[in-house]
Each structure stands twice: as structure tokens, then as C-alpha cells.
Motif scaffolding. Structure first.
Motif, PDB file in Angstrom:
ATOM      1  N   SER A   1      77.512  15.324 -41.022  1.00  0.00           N
ATOM      2  CA  SER A   1      77.718  15.904 -42.344  1.00  0.00           C
ATOM      3  C   SER A   1      78.978  16.772 -42.355  1.00  0.00           C
ATOM      4  O   SER A   1      79.099  17.712 -41.560  1.00  0.00           O
ATOM      5  CB  SER A   1      76.506  16.756 -42.731  1.00  0.00           C
ATOM      6  OG  SER A   1      76.807  17.591 -43.833  1.00  0.00           O
TER       7      SER A   1
ATOM      8  N   THR B   1      79.799  18.812 -44.723  1.00  0.00           N
ATOM      9  CA  THR B   1      79.396  20.140 -45.212  1.00  0.00           C
ATOM     10  C   THR B   1      78.886  21.006 -44.068  1.00  0.00           C
ATOM     11  O   THR B   1      79.219  22.189 -43.976  1.00  0.00           O
ATOM     12  CB  THR B   1      78.300  20.003 -46.286  1.00  0.00           C
ATOM     13  OG1 THR B   1      78.799  19.199 -47.365  1.00  0.00           O
ATOM     14  CG2 THR B   1      77.892  21.370 -46.817  1.00  0.00           C
ATOM     15  N   GLN B   2      78.085  20.438 -43.162  1.00  0.00           N
ATOM     16  CA  GLN B   2      77.588  21.198 -42.021  1.00  0.00           C
ATOM     17  C   GLN B   2      78.725  21.580 -41.074  1.00  0.00           C
ATOM     18  O   GLN B   2      78.741  22.679 -40.518  1.00  0.00           O
ATOM     19  CB  GLN B   2      76.524  20.395 -41.274  1.00  0.00           C
ATOM     20  CG  GLN B   2      75.220  20.275 -42.033  1.00  0.00           C
ATOM     21  CD  GLN B   2      74.115  19.651 -41.189  1.00  0.00           C
ATOM     22  OE1 GLN B   2      74.372  19.134 -40.105  1.00  0.00           O
ATOM     23  NE2 GLN B   2      72.896  19.691 -41.687  1.00  0.00           N
TER      24      GLN B   2
ATOM     25  N   ILE C   1      81.196  23.741 -52.749  1.00  0.00           N
ATOM     26  CA  ILE C   1      80.591  22.969 -51.655  1.00  0.00           C
ATOM     27  C   ILE C   1      79.285  23.610 -51.206  1.00  0.00           C
ATOM     28  O   ILE C   1      78.233  22.962 -51.148  1.00  0.00           O
ATOM     29  CB  ILE C   1      81.572  22.862 -50.468  1.00  0.00           C
ATOM     30  CG1 ILE C   1      82.787  22.009 -50.850  1.00  0.00           C
ATOM     31  CG2 ILE C   1      80.869  22.248 -49.252  1.00  0.00           C
ATOM     32  CD1 ILE C   1      83.881  21.990 -49.803  1.00  0.00           C
ATOM     33  N   TYR C   2      79.340  24.916 -50.895  1.00  0.00           N
ATOM     34  CA  TYR C   2      78.156  25.581 -50.348  1.00  0.00           C
ATOM     35  C   TYR C   2      77.117  25.885 -51.423  1.00  0.00           C
ATOM     36  O   TYR C   2      75.950  26.083 -51.118  1.00  0.00           O
ATOM     37  CB  TYR C   2      78.552  26.869 -49.630  1.00  0.00           C
ATOM     38  CG  TYR C   2      79.535  26.648 -48.508  1.00  0.00           C
ATOM     39  CD1 TYR C   2      79.406  25.545 -47.666  1.00  0.00           C
ATOM     40  CD2 TYR C   2      80.606  27.501 -48.297  1.00  0.00           C
ATOM     41  CE1 TYR C   2      80.301  25.317 -46.655  1.00  0.00           C
ATOM     42  CE2 TYR C   2      81.509  27.291 -47.273  1.00  0.00           C
ATOM     43  CZ  TYR C   2      81.363  26.192 -46.456  1.00  0.00           C
ATOM     44  OH  TYR C   2      82.260  25.966 -45.443  1.00  0.00           O
TER      45      TYR C   2
ATOM     46  N   THR D   1      80.230  17.677 -53.401  1.00  0.00           N
ATOM     47  CA  THR D   1      80.411  17.214 -52.030  1.00  0.00           C
ATOM     48  C   THR D   1      81.838  17.616 -51.631  1.00  0.00           C
ATOM     49  O   THR D   1      82.658  17.966 -52.507  1.00  0.00           O
ATOM     50  CB  THR D   1      80.270  15.688 -51.939  1.00  0.00           C
ATOM     51  OG1 THR D   1      81.346  15.078 -52.691  1.00  0.00           O
ATOM     52  CG2 THR D   1      78.936  15.227 -52.489  1.00  0.00           C
ATOM     53  N   PRO D   2      82.184  17.584 -50.347  1.00  0.00           N
ATOM     54  CA  PRO D   2      83.573  17.888 -49.969  1.00  0.00           C
ATOM     55  C   PRO D   2      84.591  17.017 -50.697  1.00  0.00           C
ATOM     56  O   PRO D   2      85.656  17.499 -51.080  1.00  0.00           O
ATOM     57  CB  PRO D   2      83.581  17.638 -48.457  1.00  0.00           C
ATOM     58  CG  PRO D   2      82.187  17.941 -48.023  1.00  0.00           C
ATOM     59  CD  PRO D   2      81.315  17.454 -49.156  1.00  0.00           C
TER      60      PRO D   2
END
Length: 425
Positions: free
Chosen positions: A166, A168-169, A230-231, A236-237
Motif C-alpha cells: 500500500s 498510503t501505508q 490522503i490520510y 488515494t495517492p
């Protein structure tokens, strides 16, 4: 035989100056001939299939957004505000340089763009404040790679695709390492300034901060839009990269009015050259990775590493040294695409968290960008600021060891990268 085709052949081709994408395609073709039972059309399918990933769209969008922000006044106004806020202490200008690179990193993942934007704005002030040019250019060269570590990061997006993780992670995991790097650099420049007896900077004045803050209001909102979206689960990115493009164009053209529409078009054309260079490497490396996986070479490599009975700390040390050497000759996207299929199975076998490993890979390759003799940022600073390479090599040495210290912390204390993800969940 696999080791010769997938290891020795690419190294030999790179050593004689063969372009990276040509090297990867030759190695792929040689591997297909060696295996013998793979039809040639499979190479065509893998070549174009490597680009068929929605998350990969974030790469050209972030590059374009970063270029618009650099040319449209957004980056300059943000840097001017930071320089107005940091003052009254010895080393305030180098501190402002580090802080500016960190802020720029929160808007764009392009390290070379950061070096150009930060350097052009801070080098004249650093010179007037008494800092010698070698230190100043070396500082900009080394701090520019914070863009690779602080999200949004293009190498992190590439790793997410290559390792099927991911993005994002990875962005979350990169926050603390990026802040540690910035803090370590900040401590060093303050100590350096005291040792050299550089005069204390002018104290922050409200009559300077207020107009700078007013001018930079729209610039401040850019990283908030990108990272907050994003967070906060709104983007999404990839969608955040698209939103960053639209926002930067509207602000630069309609609010700051530093770009005309024809300038936006020219920026898009200029950005497309860099995007094309990255994408052709992505396509070639995707084909190379597909063949490596098909051949079973990663499993053989894992078995070989396993037979050495290395403890996890020793394995990580070996991987770090290898990544530093590779990062000094290859750009991060190319290095990640080539090495991820080989290293991620090894890391998984050793029980290393894939997100933590992705940050280790990213930081290593970031350091490689200013590691003598072939680091990309060294050549960028040489071209942009006309600093001779031998002087740059000497100037970046202290920064190199600072990054190595931070790399050791990140490598052997996984909580530094994984804790933010736990809090986010």
C-alpha cells in the motif's frame, strides 16, 4: 547460469555505459533465450503490462505538480515564509534550508526539483550570512533527498507497485524517518554554525512574517491538501496527485498570476521528458522483473541466502551496503524495479515487515543520490550551481555520515516506521 544472466550481464552492460532500459531489455531477451520455452510475444505483453497500473499514474502527476509549484511561485512563497519564521539563532539560514526542503518534500517527490528550487532561493542568503559556497551547495545537495523520504515520494509509489504494498501505508511509515533526517541535519548545521562563528541571524519580526504569511497562504494549503486528503481518506495517492496538479495550476495562473496558460503547457512538455525517461525504465524493468519471477531465480536466491544462516541484523547490513552501492549509480525508480523482485522474498523469509523494508530501501537509495562519485544530485548541483565535483565530494561527506546514522536507526528500530501505521489504524 541464472546468476550470470540476471546479475553479471546487467552489471557488465551498465559498466560500459549502456542505458538502463536497454540493459534490462537485453538481459530479459538473454534470459528468454536461456529458458527457451517462453514465446517472444510474452515480452511484448509484459512490457506494456508493466505500465497498466492505476497507482503508477501518480508518478507523472506528482512530477508535473512539483514543476508547476516550482515555477508558479508556490514553492518560493513557502520558502520565504519559513525563512521569515526561523531567525534569532546561530544557524537560522541553514535551518531554514532544511525546513524548506522538508516542506517542499510534502508537496512533490522530485529530489532534483527540490535542489533547484531550494538552492536558487537560499544560496544567495547563505553566502551573505558568511557560509562558504562549498558548505552551502553541499547542504542543498544533501537536503534535496529529503524529498525522496518525506511523503509523497515517487520511489515509495514505485516500491508499492513492485512489491504489491500500500502506497498510503508507505507514506505513513515515511513520516517519522523524514522528520528524523531533518532533525539530525538541523542539529548539525547549528553546531557547524557555532563552530565557524557565523553571526546570529536577524530575529523574526512580525512586520516581516505577516506579509510573508499573507502571500504564502495558498502555498501553505498545498501540502495540507495533498497529505490531509490522503490520510483523511478522501484521496488515494494517485487522486491526490491529480488534485495537486489542478490546485497548483489554479493558484499559479489565477491567484498568483506568475504563469500564463502557455507556461503551463511548456511546463507539461518539460515534465513529460522526465516522465518518459522514468516510464521507459518502468516498462523495461517490469519485463525484467516478470522474467526473474518466472525463472524461479528469486527462490534460488532465497535458498542461497538461507544456506548462509545469517542473522537478521547481518542480513540487513549486507542489504544496506548493496543498496547504497546500487543507489550511487542508479536512480531510485530504476533500482527499486530491478531489486524489489530479488530482495522482497529475502526480506519476507527473514520476517522483515514489507513496509519497514520499503522504507529501508527508500532511505538507502535516497542516500545514494548524493553519494560520490555518481549520485544524481551531485551532477544536478554541478550543472545548476557550477560547483566543481571534487569540492562537492568533500562537502557532502558530513551529511553522508548523518544519513548513515539515521539509516542505522531506521533499520534496527522498526517501530520508528511502523508506529505511525498502528496509530492511524
Amino acid at each position: 547460469m541464472n546468476a550470470l544472466v540476471f546479475g553479471v550481464l546487467p552489471i557488465a552492460l551498465l559498466a560500459i555505459g549502456t542505458p538502463i532500459f536497454v540493459t534490462l531489455l537485453i538481459a530479459t531477451a538473454a534470459g528468454m533465450l536461456m529458458l527457451g520455452d517462453i514465446p517472444l510475444r510474452a515480452m511484448h505483453t509484459a512490457l506494456f503490462g508493466s505500465l497498466d497500473a492505476f497507482s503508477l499514474l501518480a508518478v507523472p502527476l506528482f512530477i508535473f505538480a512539483g514543476d508547476i509549484m516550482s515555477r508558479g511561485g508556490i514553492a518560493r512563497r513557502l520558502i520565504e515564509l519559513i525563512m521569515a519564521l526561523i531567525g534569532g539563532i546561530r544557524g537560522s539560514l541553514p535551518l531554514a534550508t532544511v525546513a524548506s526542503a522538508s516542506a517542499f518534500g510534502a508537496m512533490s517527490g522530485s529530489s532534483v526539483a527540490c535542489v533547484a528550487a531550494i538552492g536558487k532561493l537560499t544560496l544567495p542568503s547563505l553566502g551573505k550570512a558568511g557560509y562558504n559556497r562549498r558548505f552551502s551547495v553541499s547542504l542543498v545537495t544533501a537536503t534535496g533527498v529529503i524529498d525522496v523520504i518525506i511523503p509523497p515520494s515517487i520511489p515509495m509509489i514505485i516500491y508499492a507497485i513492485a512489491a504489491q504494498q500500500s502506497a498510503t501505508q508507505l507514506f505513513l511509515a515515511g513520516i517519522v524517518p523524514g522528520l528524523i533526517v531533518a532533525s539530525a541535519l538541523g542539529i548539525y548545521v547549528v553546531i557547524y554554525s557555532r563552530m565557524k562563528g557565523v553571526p546570529v541571524g536577524e530575529k523574526p519580526r512580525w512586520d516581516v512574517i505577516r506579509p510573508a504569511a499573507r502571500r504564502s497562504l495558498w502555498a501553505i494549503l498545498a501540502p495540507i491538501l495533498i497529505l490531509g486528503g490522503i490520510y483523511g481518506g478522501m484521496f488515494t495517492p494517485t487522486e491526490a496527485a491529480g488534485a495537486a496538479c489542478i490546485y497548483s495550476i489554479v493558484v499559479s495562473v489565477c491567484i498568483y498570476r506568475e504563469l500564463a496558460w502557455r507556461d503551463v503547457w511548456q511546463t507539461a512538455v518539460d515534465s513529460s521528458f522526465l516522465v518518459a525517461q522514468i516510464m521507459i525504465i518502468v516498462a523495461a524493468a517490469g519485463t525484467y522483473s516478470w522474467l526473474i519471477t518466472t525463472s524461479g531465480f528469486p527462490a534460488q536466491l532465497v535458498s542461497f541466502i538461507d544456506s548462509l544462516s545469517l542473522q537478521t541484523w547481518a542480513l540487513l547490513l549486507v542489504i544496506n551496503v548493496m543498496l547504497l552501492l546500487v543507489g550511487s549509480v542508479l536512480e531510485p525508480p530504476a533500482a527499486i524495479l530491478v531489486l524489489a523482485p530479488l530482495l522482497t522474498p529475502i526480506a519476507a523469509k527473514a520476517g522483515i515487515d514489507p513496509i519497514h523494508f520499503g522504507i529501508i530501501v527508500t532511505v538507502n537509495l535516497a542516500i545514494g543520490m548524493f553519494m560520490p562519485p555518481f549520485g544524481l544530485n551531485l551532477f544536478a548541483s554541478n550543472a545548476i550551481f557550477k560547483m566543481p565535483l571534487p569540492q562537492l565530494y568533500r562537502g557532502v561527506v558530513p551529511f553522508f555520515f548523518i544519513y548513515l546514522f539515521v539509516l542505522a536507526l531506521i533499520t534496527y528500530f522498526p517501530a520508528l516506521t511502523l508506529a505511525p501505521m498502528a496509530l492511524y489504524k
